[in-house]
Design a protein around this motif. Structure first.
Motif, PDB file in Angstrom:
ATOM      1  N   VAL A  47       0.831  -1.213   0.000  1.00  7.42           N
ATOM      2  CA  VAL A  47       0.000   0.000   0.000  1.00  7.42           C
ATOM      3  C   VAL A  47       0.862   1.257   0.000  1.00  7.42           C
ATOM      4  N   ALA A  48       1.753   1.354   0.982  1.00  4.94           N
ATOM      5  CA  ALA A  48       2.559   2.565   1.109  1.00  4.94           C
ATOM      6  C   ALA A  48       3.756   2.287   1.994  1.00  4.94           C
ATOM      7  N   THR A  57       8.275   9.036   0.902  1.00  4.23           N
ATOM      8  CA  THR A  57       7.114   8.151   0.897  1.00  4.23           C
ATOM      9  C   THR A  57       6.895   7.611  -0.517  1.00  4.23           C
ATOM     10  N   TYR A  58       6.190   6.484  -0.562  1.00  2.22           N
ATOM     11  CA  TYR A  58       5.895   5.867  -1.853  1.00  2.22           C
ATOM     12  C   TYR A  58       4.584   5.119  -1.720  1.00  2.22           C
ATOM     13  N   TYR A  59       3.766   5.187  -2.787  1.00  3.63           N
ATOM     14  CA  TYR A  59       2.425   4.613  -2.719  1.00  3.63           C
ATOM     15  C   TYR A  59       2.144   3.685  -3.890  1.00  3.63           C
ATOM     16  N   VAL A  63      -3.826   3.607  -4.514  1.00  2.00           N
ATOM     17  CA  VAL A  63      -4.178   4.466  -3.383  1.00  2.00           C
ATOM     18  C   VAL A  63      -3.578   5.857  -3.494  1.00  2.00           C
ATOM     19  N   LYS A  64      -2.750   6.069  -4.484  1.00  2.00           N
ATOM     20  CA  LYS A  64      -2.072   7.363  -4.635  1.00  2.00           C
ATOM     21  C   LYS A  64      -3.091   8.482  -4.774  1.00  2.00           C
ATOM     22  N   PHE A  67      -4.606   8.050  -0.089  1.00  2.00           N
ATOM     23  CA  PHE A  67      -4.018   7.626   1.183  1.00  2.00           C
ATOM     24  C   PHE A  67      -2.756   8.427   1.462  1.00  2.00           C
ATOM     25  N   THR A  68      -2.497   8.643   2.747  1.00  2.00           N
ATOM     26  CA  THR A  68      -1.280   9.325   3.168  1.00  2.00           C
ATOM     27  C   THR A  68      -0.635   8.562   4.308  1.00  2.00           C
ATOM     28  N   ILE A  69       0.625   8.220   4.124  1.00  2.00           N
ATOM     29  CA  ILE A  69       1.381   7.564   5.187  1.00  2.00           C
ATOM     30  C   ILE A  69       2.214   8.617   5.903  1.00  2.00           C
ATOM     31  N   LEU A  80      -1.686   5.679   8.708  1.00  2.05           N
ATOM     32  CA  LEU A  80      -2.178   5.621   7.330  1.00  2.05           C
ATOM     33  C   LEU A  80      -3.528   6.313   7.304  1.00  2.05           C
TER      34      LEU A  80
END
Length: 121
Positions: A47-48, A57-59, A63-64, A67-69, A80
């Protein structure tokens, strides 16, 4: 390092939900963190991920932009934030950790127990 994921639940499509991953046992900032998920009948998928400092960060494409990690090293916790949830986001979500000195393709060595997210249409 021990990981404890939390925050899952049953929500309707379109809403937001935040997951947390609390770490203990070792120095949290020595680990890059990742989130993965396993949907019913499917294999686990990435996911991330976030670097040990939080600067990178990488997604997954799926979910890009939604979503935010993030992480708070002072609180030994990774997060998340999931916005605009879709039924296809339904899955058990797992947090994982790997050494900050390992390469980007290295496996994650530590896993939490998972938290279930169910998105209804």
């Amino acid at each position: 390092v021990q990981l404890q994921a939390s925050g899952g639940g049953l929500v309707q499509a379109g809403v937001s939900l935040g997951l947390s991953c609390a770490a203990s046992g070792r120095t949290f900032s020595n680990y890059a963190m990742g989130w993965f998920r396993r949907a019913p009948g499917k294999e686990r998928e990435f996911v991330a991920t976030i670097s040990w400092s939080g600067s990178s960060t990488y997604y997954a494409d799926s979910v890009k932009g939604r979503f935010t990690i993030s992480r708070d090293n002072a609180r030994n916790t990774a997060y998340l934030q999931m916005n605009s949830l879709r039924p296809e986001d339904t899955a058990v979500y797992y947090c994982a950790a790997r050494s900050r000195w390992s390469g980007p393709s290295s496996p994650y060595n530590y896993w939490g127990q998972g938290t279930l997210v169910t998105v209804s249409s």
